[in-house]
Design an enzyme around this catalytic site. Structure first.
Site, mmCIF file in Angstrom:
data_model
loop_
_atom_site.group_PDB
_atom_site.id
_atom_site.type_symbol
_atom_site.label_atom_id
_atom_site.label_comp_id
_atom_site.label_asym_id
_atom_site.label_seq_id
_atom_site.Cartn_x
_atom_site.Cartn_y
_atom_site.Cartn_z
ATOM 1 C CG LEU A 381 37.779 13.564 29.765
ATOM 2 C CD1 LEU A 381 39.024 13.416 28.731
ATOM 3 C CD2 LEU A 381 37.106 12.274 29.600
ATOM 4 C CB CYS A 382 38.252 13.342 36.399
ATOM 5 S SG CYS A 382 36.782 12.931 37.136
ATOM 6 C CG ASN A 383 43.476 16.087 33.386
ATOM 7 O OD1 ASN A 383 43.846 17.169 33.469
ATOM 8 N ND2 ASN A 383 44.429 15.105 33.524
#
Ligand SMILES: *Cc1c(COP(=O)(O)O)cnc(C)c1O
Length: 821
Positions: A381-383
């Site tokens: 999730l790009c996190n």
């Protein structure tokens, strides 16, 4: 709350926000998209828009419209154009990069602080910083703010997301004001990309507003694909040092003979390089109008989505399997509450578990969701910070997972019984109660289990006996992180992972001769026994300590090496000729550490030029097992000790002959994944040694991984020494193991593991009592047998611990069809 009841309740409940409008399924989205595109196309057909900066009517029209829309966008956030300017960019990331460039071009560079929940695009800003720091908790941020003062000699920037793009948790907006009050010179960058899609953002008070706010307009409106950077005029001077200029951003440029340029006045004029995406900006106008007509104000959207998110959260959290276990593990921040729009956005991040607590692969969920037409996102999730802390993944694990082939978005998403990513469901203005109910229904339909088919053990017993009745238990577990060096004792009761290639961290490393590339062994370098590695999972390091007389040899008596196989730590394979370390005559591709400090440490300790090398993770490389060695073929065994015939030997076996060919992956251990010895047999051996006046042998000299002992209430005389000769399988705790055959011994067992001195015992007594066909045996080669089916933690993360009950199974106790070949 029973689920079916919940669905009914959802259906019947008075729907508070979008009264009078029934959007079912994706109809809301369709209606919105149709209206928006129609409005945009009407505009496009009625007007001719030229490139700005000309005197033509078409150009003037464009300029006028763009100015109006810029103003309208500021108004959407209550931002006074005298206090703020808006810069159109391609997306939020482009806005972040503009800010980063401004700081990068400051003379002394900049300090950068960012919150753990930051999106990847914010994290990247650290790469250009002089110094950077990741704040891992809100408290840490509050304390840092509380300390006050500028503290830093260079410009400083603190960045954080208004809403985590991972789980929708909303962070304190007042940080911008607090930082300005307490830490005057620190600039703030608010990443509002996720936040503004379902929430109003109020910039009406310039003293409380962030210096820089970035957002993705397409996340609010779906179309056009545009982003914006909103800058507080009072902080705009930081951009004066930006070095780059491009078409449209300068008033005048001299490039012949002299180099000089004059930048434009307005901030947005100076930062919008090249031609503006004018048609997208026109579409933004249409989007703002249609969005408001259909969905009302952003306050309405916020209320609506908060309500739905609370329903979704309740619905997913209340799903359970037939045995009562939860289906969804939701990653909610402890500080947030669903339904409270200032702490939580309309996003639910979760993973699914089966009834035995095993994790369901995200890739599976994603496939089914796609078939059912749910648009959800899975993976990292790009996190990275948020995901690592929610999933409790240490940096070494993330690296190990990466080495094992895990990548954002691939199928390989459960590693070591931990998920490597999560599922995220986001709600928007167009989502409906029906969407929520159907999604909850979907999860229940496909992932809630009724009956409980238990995991099937890999072997079937003729008669079942309770494990408790067993007289055996695990006395100790040892791993040898560096081949031929001292053991690391697994702490009591610590669940230790069993992998296909043996106990976790066993023989992951070795020492290789700098000239020949051969792996060093105690046979030649007895002092290796005084090199004591230990595994520190908390700190993520391999700690290596020199003991006894080795302590004086090196300039330091301890070093640490990260457990993560960070590729930057290793020499380029081509530069070291001996990179193919040899273990037992097999060539293996061990990667050598390039650090001089590490090589010097071992070289000084042993007095031989050597490097530390690491065995590549299983699964690293081309095929699933491309780089791992495979154990010698299954050892043939006969039941009567007198007829024992075992090929191969420990520690220096070469022969690999007959037997059922079961090839099992092992790391650097010599022959089989695991070596098991019996305390009772060792006691018997030591009685004989002592009777002859010799020195008793410690368990360590046999370099066993598992020491199995009988209970204390069996007095020495009643112990069953060498019972292991007849064992066919072992059950240890919940796990099963196969006995591969006895282990052949050489004089290496005579090296005292505390002093590195060589003795005659126990080899002399062993050869008198345990010699068959001219070979001397002690201990048993063992390998783990995974469960046959099921996806529980027992299967995904098999572990054993010191103290576990052990049951030995003889051939006649198990069904014939168990032959594990
Ligand atoms: C989507 C998102 C971004 C990236 O936005 P782009 O428009 O794709 O550059 C950054 N931060 C957060 C919180 C986001 O949700």
């Amino acid at each position: 709350m029973r689920y079916d009841g919940a669905i009914e309740e959802l259906r019947l409940r008075e729907y508070p926000v979008l009264q009078g409008t029934t959007y079912l399924d994706h109809a809301g989205t369709t209606l919105y998209a149709k209206s928006l595109i129609e409005r945009f196309s009407t505009d496009m057909m009625a007007n001719l828009y030229g490139n700005p900066h000309s005197a033509s009517n078409s150009s003037q029209l464009t300029t006028r419209r763009v100015e109006d829309i810029r103003l309208r966008l500021l108004e959407m956030f209550g931002a006074d154009p005298a206090e703020f300017d808006v810069v159109f960019v391609a997306n939020a990331t482009a806005g972040i990069k503009l800010v980063m460039e401004a700081f990068r071009d400051q003379e002394d560079g900049y300090w950068y602080g960012y919150h753990r929940d930051a999106h990847t695009s914010l994290i990247g800003v650290r790469e250009a910083a002089f110094e950077h720091h990741c704040f891992t908790t809100d408290t840490e941020v509050d304390e840092w703010i509380g300390e006050g003062g500028d503290g830093v000699r260079r410009p400083a920037l603190f960045a954080y997301p208004a809403q985590s793009n991972m789980n929708g948790r909303r962070l304190p907006l007042e940080w911008s004001r607090c930082i300005r009050d307490k830490r005057g010179s620190v600039y703030t960058l608010l990443d509002a990309a996720a936040y503004v899609s379902t929430s109003p953002l109020d910039l009406s008070d310039p003293d409380a507003a962030p210096d820089f706010t970035v957002l993705s307009l397409y996340k609010i409106f779906g179309f056009p694909d545009l982003g914006a950077l909103i800058v507080r005029q009072a902080s705009a001077s930081i951009f004066d040092k930006r070095r780059y200029f491009g078409g449209g951003t300068v008033e005048s440029v001299v490039c012949l003979r002299e180099q000089w340029h004059a930048k434009k006045e307005m901030l947005h004029e100076r930062l919008e390089d090249g031609t503006l995406p004018i048609h997208s900006i026109m579409a933004l106008d249409a989007a703002m109008s249609v969005h408001q007509e259909l969905y009302g104000s952003m306050r309405d959207v916020s209320k609506h989505t908060s309500f739905l998110a609370a329903k979704l959260y309740e619905g997913l959290s209340s799903l359970s399997h037939g045995n009562g276990a939860s289906v969804c593990h939701v990653y909610k921040d402890s500080t947030s509450t669903y339904g409270e729009s200032h702490t939580q956005g309309p996003v639910v991040a979760f993973n699914l578990q089966n009834q035995h607590g095993g994790w369901v692969s995200n890739a599976e969920v994603e496939k089914l969701a796609a078939i059912k037409n749910f648009q959800l996102r899975t993976g990292g999730l790009c996190n990275p910070g948020g995901v690592a802390s929610s999933l409790d993944l240490a940096p070494w694990e993330m690296r190990a997972n990466f080495s094992a082939g895990q990548r954002c978005g691939n199928d390989n998403d459960i590693i070591r019984a931990k998920p490597t990513g999560m599922i995220r469901v986001s709600l928007g203005a167009m989502s409906t109660l029906n969407d929520v109910a159907s999604f909850v229904h979907f999860v229940r339909e496909f992932f809630a289990q009724d009956a409980s088919p238990a995991v099937t053990p890999p072997i079937t017993l003729k008669q079942s006996k309770p494990l408790i009745a067993s007289r055996l238990h695990v006395e100790s577990l040892s791993v040898y992180p560096i081949k031929s060096c001292a053991a690391f004792s697994v702490p009591p009761r610590k669940a230790w992972e069993v992998r296909r290639e043996g106990l976790a961290w066993d023989r992951e490393w070795c020492l290789v001769h700098q000239g020949t590339g051969a792996a060093l062994s105690q046979k030649r370098y007895a002092e290796m026994a005084l090199i004591r590695p230990s595994i520190d999972l908390e700190k993520g390091v391999l700690r290596v300590r020199l003991m006894g007389r080795l302590q004086e040899t090196a300039s330091t008596d301890e070093i640490t090496v990260p457990l993560s196989a960070d590729p930057r730590l290793f020499s380029d394979e081509n530069t070291f000729k001996g990179a193919n370390a040899k273990v037992c005559g097999d060539s293996i591709k061990a990667k050598t550490y390039k650090s001089r400090q590490i090589s010097d440490f071992f070289t000084q300790a042993l007095g031989v030029a050597c490097h530390l090398a690491r065995f590549p993770a299983v699964g690293d490389g081309d095929g699933p097992l491309a780089c791992s060695r495979h154990s010698k073929p299954h050892l043939q065994r006969k039941q009567k000790a007198g007829e024992l015939h075992v090929p191969g030997a420990f520690p220096d076996s070469r022969a690999a002959t007959a037997g059922t060919a079961v090839s099992k992956p092992i790391l650097l251990s010599n022959e089989s994944p695991i070596l098991t010895i019996s305390r009772s047999s060792l006691n018997r051996l030591n009685e004989l040694i002592k009777a002859d006046g010799g020195k008793a042998a410690q368990a360590e000299v046999f370099r066993a991984n598992i020491v199995v002992a009988e209970g204390l209430h069996y007095p020495p005389g009643a112990e069953q020494a060498y019972a292991e000769d007849d064992w066919r399988y072992l059950q240890i705790g919940q796990q099963y193991f196969e006995m591969l055959g006895p282990c052949r011994r050489c004089q290496m067992v005579c090296v005292d593991q505390q002093t590195a001195e060589r003795n005659q015992e126990p080899f002399v007594t062993l050869s008198k009592t345990r010699r068959f066909d001219g070979r001397v045996y002690f201990g048993e080669h063992t390998s783990h047998l995974p469960m046959k089916n099921g996806a529980s933690a027992l299967v995904q993360n098999p572990t054993i611990a010191v103290g576990d009950a052990v049951r030995a199974l003889l051939s006649d106790e198990v069904q014939d069809d168990n032959m594990y070949t």
